[in-house]
Design a protein around this motif. Structure first.
Motif, PDB file in Angstrom:
ATOM      1  N   ILE A  24       0.858  -1.199   0.000  1.00 12.85           N
ATOM      2  CA  ILE A  24       0.000   0.000   0.000  1.00 12.85           C
ATOM      3  C   ILE A  24       0.889   1.243   0.000  1.00 12.85           C
ATOM      4  O   ILE A  24       1.835   1.332   0.791  1.00 12.85           O
ATOM      5  CB  ILE A  24      -0.911   0.043   1.252  1.00 12.85           C
ATOM      6  N   VAL A  25       0.588   2.185  -0.907  1.00 16.11           N
ATOM      7  CA  VAL A  25       1.261   3.494  -0.861  1.00 16.11           C
ATOM      8  C   VAL A  25       0.302   4.469  -0.198  1.00 16.11           C
ATOM      9  O   VAL A  25      -0.724   4.834  -0.776  1.00 16.11           O
ATOM     10  CB  VAL A  25       1.636   3.987  -2.273  1.00 16.11           C
ATOM     11  N   PHE A  26       0.618   4.857   1.015  1.00 17.36           N
ATOM     12  CA  PHE A  26      -0.260   5.725   1.791  1.00 17.36           C
ATOM     13  C   PHE A  26      -0.053   7.177   1.371  1.00 17.36           C
ATOM     14  O   PHE A  26       1.078   7.674   1.336  1.00 17.36           O
ATOM     15  CB  PHE A  26       0.049   5.562   3.283  1.00 17.36           C
ATOM     16  N   LYS A  27      -1.143   7.856   1.050  1.00 20.24           N
ATOM     17  CA  LYS A  27      -1.084   9.281   0.702  1.00 20.24           C
ATOM     18  C   LYS A  27      -1.210  10.081   2.001  1.00 20.24           C
ATOM     19  O   LYS A  27      -2.307  10.166   2.569  1.00 20.24           O
ATOM     20  CB  LYS A  27      -2.222   9.658  -0.259  1.00 20.24           C
ATOM     21  N   ASP A  28      -0.106  10.632   2.445  1.00 19.88           N
ATOM     22  CA  ASP A  28      -0.069  11.325   3.738  1.00 19.88           C
ATOM     23  C   ASP A  28      -0.303  12.817   3.541  1.00 19.88           C
ATOM     24  O   ASP A  28       0.486  13.503   2.879  1.00 19.88           O
ATOM     25  CB  ASP A  28       1.290  11.071   4.398  1.00 19.88           C
ATOM     26  N   ALA A  62     -11.494   9.141  10.119  1.00 19.36           N
ATOM     27  CA  ALA A  62     -11.120  10.232  10.986  1.00 19.36           C
ATOM     28  C   ALA A  62     -10.687  11.476  10.192  1.00 19.36           C
ATOM     29  O   ALA A  62     -10.972  12.604  10.599  1.00 19.36           O
ATOM     30  CB  ALA A  62      -9.948   9.800  11.869  1.00 19.36           C
ATOM     31  N   ARG A  63     -10.010  11.301   9.067  1.00 15.57           N
ATOM     32  CA  ARG A  63      -9.485  12.490   8.392  1.00 15.57           C
ATOM     33  C   ARG A  63     -10.585  13.298   7.718  1.00 15.57           C
ATOM     34  O   ARG A  63     -10.403  14.494   7.449  1.00 15.57           O
ATOM     35  CB  ARG A  63      -8.363  12.101   7.425  1.00 15.57           C
ATOM     36  N   GLY A  64     -11.737  12.687   7.484  1.00 12.94           N
ATOM     37  CA  GLY A  64     -12.879  13.439   6.965  1.00 12.94           C
ATOM     38  C   GLY A  64     -13.391  14.453   7.982  1.00 12.94           C
ATOM     39  O   GLY A  64     -14.052  15.432   7.613  1.00 12.94           O
ATOM     40  N   VAL A 122     -17.831  14.417   3.095  1.00 13.51           N
ATOM     41  CA  VAL A 122     -16.422  14.806   2.944  1.00 13.51           C
ATOM     42  C   VAL A 122     -15.502  13.735   3.536  1.00 13.51           C
ATOM     43  O   VAL A 122     -15.735  13.245   4.645  1.00 13.51           O
ATOM     44  CB  VAL A 122     -16.145  16.157   3.648  1.00 13.51           C
ATOM     45  N   ASP A 123     -14.471  13.358   2.769  1.00 18.12           N
ATOM     46  CA  ASP A 123     -13.400  12.509   3.308  1.00 18.12           C
ATOM     47  C   ASP A 123     -12.094  12.963   2.679  1.00 18.12           C
ATOM     48  O   ASP A 123     -12.093  13.725   1.705  1.00 18.12           O
ATOM     49  CB  ASP A 123     -13.669  11.032   3.015  1.00 18.12           C
ATOM     50  N   ASP A 124     -10.985  12.474   3.242  1.00 17.89           N
ATOM     51  CA  ASP A 124      -9.697  12.920   2.690  1.00 17.89           C
ATOM     52  C   ASP A 124      -9.395  12.255   1.359  1.00 17.89           C
ATOM     53  O   ASP A 124      -8.827  12.871   0.468  1.00 17.89           O
ATOM     54  CB  ASP A 124      -8.553  12.685   3.687  1.00 17.89           C
ATOM     55  N   LEU A 125      -9.815  10.973   1.218  1.00 11.81           N
ATOM     56  CA  LEU A 125      -9.332  10.220   0.048  1.00 11.81           C
ATOM     57  C   LEU A 125     -10.369   9.207  -0.419  1.00 11.81           C
ATOM     58  O   LEU A 125     -10.987   8.516   0.394  1.00 11.81           O
ATOM     59  CB  LEU A 125      -8.033   9.510   0.467  1.00 11.81           C
ATOM     60  N   LEU A 126     -10.535   9.129  -1.755  1.00 10.99           N
ATOM     61  CA  LEU A 126     -11.386   8.102  -2.368  1.00 10.99           C
ATOM     62  C   LEU A 126     -10.465   7.034  -2.959  1.00 10.99           C
ATOM     63  O   LEU A 126      -9.675   7.325  -3.859  1.00 10.99           O
ATOM     64  CB  LEU A 126     -12.233   8.728  -3.470  1.00 10.99           C
ATOM     65  N   ALA A 127     -10.579   5.815  -2.435  1.00  9.23           N
ATOM     66  CA  ALA A 127      -9.771   4.703  -2.964  1.00  9.23           C
ATOM     67  C   ALA A 127     -10.706   3.761  -3.717  1.00  9.23           C
ATOM     68  O   ALA A 127     -11.110   4.064  -4.841  1.00  9.23           O
ATOM     69  CB  ALA A 127      -9.009   4.020  -1.835  1.00  9.23           C
ATOM     70  N   THR A 128     -11.132   2.646  -3.102  1.00 11.97           N
ATOM     71  CA  THR A 128     -12.043   1.728  -3.795  1.00 11.97           C
ATOM     72  C   THR A 128     -13.490   2.227  -3.776  1.00 11.97           C
ATOM     73  O   THR A 128     -14.327   1.724  -4.521  1.00 11.97           O
ATOM     74  CB  THR A 128     -12.026   0.336  -3.139  1.00 11.97           C
ATOM     75  N   GLY A 129     -13.778   3.178  -2.875  1.00 10.42           N
ATOM     76  CA  GLY A 129     -15.116   3.756  -2.806  1.00 10.42           C
ATOM     77  C   GLY A 129     -16.039   3.102  -1.788  1.00 10.42           C
ATOM     78  O   GLY A 129     -17.143   3.599  -1.551  1.00 10.42           O
ATOM     79  N   GLY A 130     -15.594   2.023  -1.164  1.00  9.96           N
ATOM     80  CA  GLY A 130     -16.466   1.301  -0.226  1.00  9.96           C
ATOM     81  C   GLY A 130     -16.908   2.149   0.959  1.00  9.96           C
ATOM     82  O   GLY A 130     -18.069   2.093   1.375  1.00  9.96           O
ATOM     83  N   THR A 131     -15.997   2.944   1.491  1.00 12.13           N
ATOM     84  CA  THR A 131     -16.301   3.764   2.671  1.00 12.13           C
ATOM     85  C   THR A 131     -17.330   4.839   2.314  1.00 12.13           C
ATOM     86  O   THR A 131     -18.313   5.043   3.039  1.00 12.13           O
ATOM     87  CB  THR A 131     -15.014   4.440   3.183  1.00 12.13           C
ATOM     88  N   ALA A 132     -17.102   5.526   1.204  1.00 13.60           N
ATOM     89  CA  ALA A 132     -18.022   6.593   0.799  1.00 13.60           C
ATOM     90  C   ALA A 132     -19.387   6.006   0.404  1.00 13.60           C
ATOM     91  O   ALA A 132     -20.429   6.574   0.718  1.00 13.60           O
ATOM     92  CB  ALA A 132     -17.428   7.397  -0.350  1.00 13.60           C
TER      93      ALA A 132
HETATM   94  P1  AMP Z   1     -11.991   3.183   0.247  1.00 12.34           P
HETATM   95  O1  AMP Z   1     -13.153   2.727   1.067  1.00 12.34           O
HETATM   96  O2  AMP Z   1     -11.215   2.031  -0.352  1.00 12.34           O
HETATM   97  O3  AMP Z   1     -12.374   4.222  -0.780  1.00 12.34           O
HETATM   98  O4  AMP Z   1     -10.954   3.854   1.244  1.00 12.34           O
HETATM   99  C1  AMP Z   1     -11.130   5.159   1.677  1.00 12.34           C
HETATM  100  C2  AMP Z   1     -10.718   5.354   3.104  1.00 12.34           C
HETATM  101  O5  AMP Z   1      -9.493   4.690   3.426  1.00 12.34           O
HETATM  102  C3  AMP Z   1     -10.485   6.819   3.373  1.00 12.34           C
HETATM  103  O6  AMP Z   1     -11.094   7.149   4.624  1.00 12.34           O
HETATM  104  C4  AMP Z   1      -8.981   6.994   3.409  1.00 12.34           C
HETATM  105  O7  AMP Z   1      -8.598   7.825   4.465  1.00 12.34           O
HETATM  106  C5  AMP Z   1      -8.414   5.601   3.585  1.00 12.34           C
HETATM  107  N1  AMP Z   1      -7.418   5.216   2.566  1.00 12.34           N
HETATM  108  C6  AMP Z   1      -7.547   4.223   1.652  1.00 12.34           C
HETATM  109  N2  AMP Z   1      -6.453   4.102   0.887  1.00 12.34           N
HETATM  110  C7  AMP Z   1      -5.597   5.073   1.303  1.00 12.34           C
HETATM  111  C8  AMP Z   1      -4.270   5.501   0.890  1.00 12.34           C
HETATM  112  N3  AMP Z   1      -3.619   4.885  -0.123  1.00 12.34           N
HETATM  113  N4  AMP Z   1      -3.704   6.539   1.528  1.00 12.34           N
HETATM  114  C9  AMP Z   1      -4.364   7.168   2.542  1.00 12.34           C
HETATM  115  N5  AMP Z   1      -5.594   6.811   2.978  1.00 12.34           N
HETATM  116  C10 AMP Z   1      -6.206   5.775   2.379  1.00 12.34           C
END
Ligand code: AMP
Length: 175
Positions: A24-28, A62-64, A122-132
């Motif tokens: 995993i590459v974490f976006k900080d 939390a970052r949202g 609002v959240d910090d990051l959209l990855a797979t979209g499951g959380t949103a």
């Molecule tokens: P997802 O449900 O896969 O869209 O993941 C989104 C949530 O996971 C967000 O709340 C992000 O803060 C966190 N997250 C997922 N992947 C990363 C990443 N590569 N870097 C930082 N945060 C991430």
């Protein structure tokens, strides 16, 4: 000139390889938060993407919370937290959603929103979209209308926008 106009948010987001696990590459976003001008620029840009007539911002733990609360304050609307299980003290609605390995859950206070409320997630990051996706469904259970999902970062190659194809989404920085 508005000092925020000169800010390139990408310069304040750093890659941390193999966090929290290998591959995993974490976006900080810590450098972005630490710079007053960059943080302010991010919130101003998010405010520009806010639809009119919004009643509340819903921030995802939390970052949202960081971006959502600042955006709520800047735009003069309320803030509603969506939290991990067991954190909210009053009656909640819960939703389970699938992770890469296993399940997680999110909760919202049952009285946080009502029928017809217009909200932005609002959240910090959209990855797979499951959380949103889970948050959109949770908010809709309360009868509220999700007008948009706003993110600081979108990892476009993970296709999260496909899961959110019934909601407008905006990200400030895409990879
Ligand atoms: P997802 O449900 O896969 O869209 O993941 C989104 C949530 O996971 C967000 O709340 C992000 O803060 C966190 N997250 C997922 N992947 C990363 C990443 N590569 N870097 C930082 N945060 C991430």
């Amino acid at each position: 000139m508005n000092p925020n106009a000169a800010v390139n948010l990408r310069d304040y987001i750093r890659d941390i390889p193999d966090f929290p696990k290998p591959g995993i590459v974490f976006k900080d976003i810590s450098p972005l938060l630490a710079d007053g001008n960059a943080f302010s620029a991010a919130i101003s840009q998010m405010a520009c993407s806010m639809p009119q007539g919004i009643d509340a911002i819903v921030g995802i733990e939390a970052r949202g919370f960081i971006f959502g609360a600042a955006l709520a304050q800047q735009t003069g609307v309320g803030f509603v937290p969506v939290r991990k299980p067991g954190k909210l003290p009053a009656e909640v609605h819960s939703i389970e959603y699938e992770l890469e390995y296993g399940f997680d859950a999110l909760e919202i206070h049952r009285d946080a929103l009502s029928q017809g409320h217009k909200i932005v997630i609002v959240d910090d990051l959209l990855a797979t979209g499951g959380t949103a996706r889970a948050t959109v469904d949770l908010v809709r259970r309360l009868g509220a209308e999700v007008t948009a999902c706003l993110f600081v970062i979108e990892l476009g190659f993970l296709g999260g926008s496909d899961l959110l194809n019934d909601v407008p989404i905006h990200a400030l920085v895409s990879y």
